[in-house]
Design a protein around this motif. Sequence first.
Motif, PDB file in Angstrom:
ATOM      1  N   LEU A 157       0.814  -1.194   0.000  1.00 45.11           N
ATOM      2  CA  LEU A 157       0.000   0.000   0.000  1.00 45.11           C
ATOM      3  C   LEU A 157       0.856   1.257   0.000  1.00 45.11           C
ATOM      4  O   LEU A 157       0.345   2.353  -0.101  1.00 45.11           O
ATOM      5  CB  LEU A 157      -0.910   0.003   1.226  1.00 45.11           C
ATOM      6  N   SER A 158       2.202   1.095   0.091  1.00 42.27           N
ATOM      7  CA  SER A 158       3.056   2.269   0.213  1.00 42.27           C
ATOM      8  C   SER A 158       2.982   3.162  -1.010  1.00 42.27           C
ATOM      9  O   SER A 158       2.850   4.380  -0.902  1.00 42.27           O
ATOM     10  CB  SER A 158       4.499   1.829   0.455  1.00 42.27           C
TER      11      SER A 158
ATOM     12  N   CYS B 127      -9.624  10.274  -3.311  1.00 43.57           N
ATOM     13  CA  CYS B 127      -9.219   8.883  -3.557  1.00 43.57           C
ATOM     14  C   CYS B 127     -10.164   8.224  -4.543  1.00 43.57           C
ATOM     15  O   CYS B 127      -9.759   7.478  -5.418  1.00 43.57           O
ATOM     16  CB  CYS B 127      -9.230   8.088  -2.251  1.00 43.57           C
ATOM     17  N   LYS B 128     -11.432   8.547  -4.385  1.00 41.49           N
ATOM     18  CA  LYS B 128     -12.417   7.916  -5.257  1.00 41.49           C
ATOM     19  C   LYS B 128     -12.202   8.313  -6.704  1.00 41.49           C
ATOM     20  O   LYS B 128     -12.294   7.512  -7.615  1.00 41.49           O
ATOM     21  CB  LYS B 128     -13.822   8.306  -4.787  1.00 41.49           C
ATOM     22  N   GLN B 129     -11.902   9.597  -6.947  1.00 41.39           N
ATOM     23  CA  GLN B 129     -11.660  10.055  -8.305  1.00 41.39           C
ATOM     24  C   GLN B 129     -10.412   9.405  -8.866  1.00 41.39           C
ATOM     25  O   GLN B 129     -10.362   9.039 -10.036  1.00 41.39           O
ATOM     26  CB  GLN B 129     -11.528  11.578  -8.328  1.00 41.39           C
ATOM     27  N   ALA B 130      -9.388   9.286  -8.032  1.00 46.52           N
ATOM     28  CA  ALA B 130      -8.154   8.664  -8.501  1.00 46.52           C
ATOM     29  C   ALA B 130      -8.411   7.233  -8.897  1.00 46.52           C
ATOM     30  O   ALA B 130      -7.926   6.758  -9.916  1.00 46.52           O
ATOM     31  CB  ALA B 130      -7.089   8.724  -7.405  1.00 46.52           C
TER      32      ALA B 130
ATOM     33  N   ARG C 228      -7.992  -2.667   0.063  1.00 55.10           N
ATOM     34  CA  ARG C 228      -9.202  -2.543   0.866  1.00 55.10           C
ATOM     35  C   ARG C 228      -9.670  -1.099   0.969  1.00 55.10           C
ATOM     36  O   ARG C 228      -8.877  -0.203   1.208  1.00 55.10           O
ATOM     37  CB  ARG C 228      -8.952  -3.088   2.268  1.00 55.10           C
ATOM     38  N   GLY C 229     -10.956  -0.888   0.747  1.00 55.88           N
ATOM     39  CA  GLY C 229     -11.544   0.437   0.815  1.00 55.88           C
ATOM     40  C   GLY C 229     -11.395   1.248  -0.447  1.00 55.88           C
ATOM     41  O   GLY C 229     -11.827   2.396  -0.491  1.00 55.88           O
ATOM     42  N   THR C 230     -10.795   0.646  -1.489  1.00 58.50           N
ATOM     43  CA  THR C 230     -10.591   1.373  -2.752  1.00 58.50           C
ATOM     44  C   THR C 230     -11.642   0.958  -3.767  1.00 58.50           C
ATOM     45  O   THR C 230     -11.848  -0.240  -3.987  1.00 58.50           O
ATOM     46  CB  THR C 230      -9.192   1.083  -3.327  1.00 58.50           C
TER      47      THR C 230
ATOM     48  N   GLN D 291     -14.982 -10.043 -11.353  1.00 53.59           N
ATOM     49  CA  GLN D 291     -15.270 -10.051  -9.928  1.00 53.59           C
ATOM     50  C   GLN D 291     -14.221  -9.198  -9.216  1.00 53.59           C
ATOM     51  O   GLN D 291     -13.055  -9.191  -9.606  1.00 53.59           O
ATOM     52  CB  GLN D 291     -15.242 -11.480  -9.387  1.00 53.59           C
ATOM     53  N   VAL D 292     -14.635  -8.506  -8.175  1.00 54.15           N
ATOM     54  CA  VAL D 292     -13.746  -7.612  -7.435  1.00 54.15           C
ATOM     55  C   VAL D 292     -13.393  -8.255  -6.097  1.00 54.15           C
ATOM     56  O   VAL D 292     -14.269  -8.719  -5.362  1.00 54.15           O
ATOM     57  CB  VAL D 292     -14.402  -6.238  -7.207  1.00 54.15           C
TER      58      VAL D 292
END
Length: 405
Positions: free
Chosen positions: A22-23, A40-43, A99-101, A111-112
Amino acid sequence: MKKNRLLHQGRKEFFGPSTTGLSSLGIFLISMWFLGLGSCKQAARSASPASKEAAAAAKTKLVHSKGFTIDYFEHYKLVRIINRFSDKTDTLQYVLVPRGTPPPSGYANAQVIQIPIQKIVVTSSMHVGMADFMGSADVIAGLAEAKYVTCSTVRKNLAAGKVAEVGNGSEMNYEMIIAMKPDLVMTMGSVIAPFSRYEPLTSAGIPVMMNAEWLETDPLGRSEWVKLMAALLNKEETVNEQFEAMEKEYNRLKELGAKASRHPAVVVGMPFKGTWHVPDGDSYLTRFLEDAGARYHWSDVISTGSLALNFETVAPVALNADFWINMGTVQSKAEIAAADPRYTAFRAYQQGALYNNNKRTNDIGANDYWESGAVNPARILADLVKIFHPELMPDHQLYYYQQLQ
């Protein structure tokens, strides 16, 4: 070149039939915050199949396996698995996101999977071996047919109630799995278990990943599926180091087998309900025999799976074979003779050259050959070289195999 001397329909093998840290993402998001370029969502939404960049410092590369691919993008990984178990061959796609992205656009049929996975349900001892290879067996929260598992971590968690048995290969308790809310269910692909059967799970939002490692045609290709588990766990760096060491040892042993002065003939298996299933020329087991410096009668017979033969077809070959291996669960020569007195006429029987791959079978009948052996083919090859050419490995002690007395 192998010849198509015989073509059989249907595969009948044993089972029936890379760290994305995640770095870098964190650095990216911090940079976006300072520059005011969006959330973050836009990215995440801007990521597309065309933006193939380094997802992290550690990635893994497939060299031997033909059944799946892993591609690394800026914010996600893309896994493709060839689905050979439908009316037409197609590809199953899986998008692995931190996670959370939010998932990237452009993969409507994929599938995600949120990574690193923290809870997985597995359906094969091979899957247990894949997780245990990197010391991550604790992520296993559910499994099918616990009687086939040897991993001490999983067995301990089973006893403590931390791992649930969710059914068997043909019938799974979907309600139990849905209630568990695992990050992923890893299944075994076969013609009798099409992907459509898992629709209750996928409809409930639980990703289902169908593996087909048993269709690989060489041992390293089969064991390389461990890199798929590494991608799910963000343990690419670990798997790269361990797999490279194992691969190096396998190739060393292969060179040793190639230098053998003689190449003994080998027969494999025993009949079951009147049918003697032997590996075809494209089987990873046939590759094991060749790499260990042995001769195998059906090595040039290309099929879609193992060859289903009768006793009368195999017997002339078995009568003169120097070694007989992989006879299922039998533990002694007496058991073989009791099964069919005709076996006692085989040269291997008379000379005591009987070796079974069930030395590491535990008290409930689970055989570690199919678990840790599946991801450590160098250990298996070491045993085979020792069996066929003991002079080449005088100090090696058999690990998975035992000589039947």
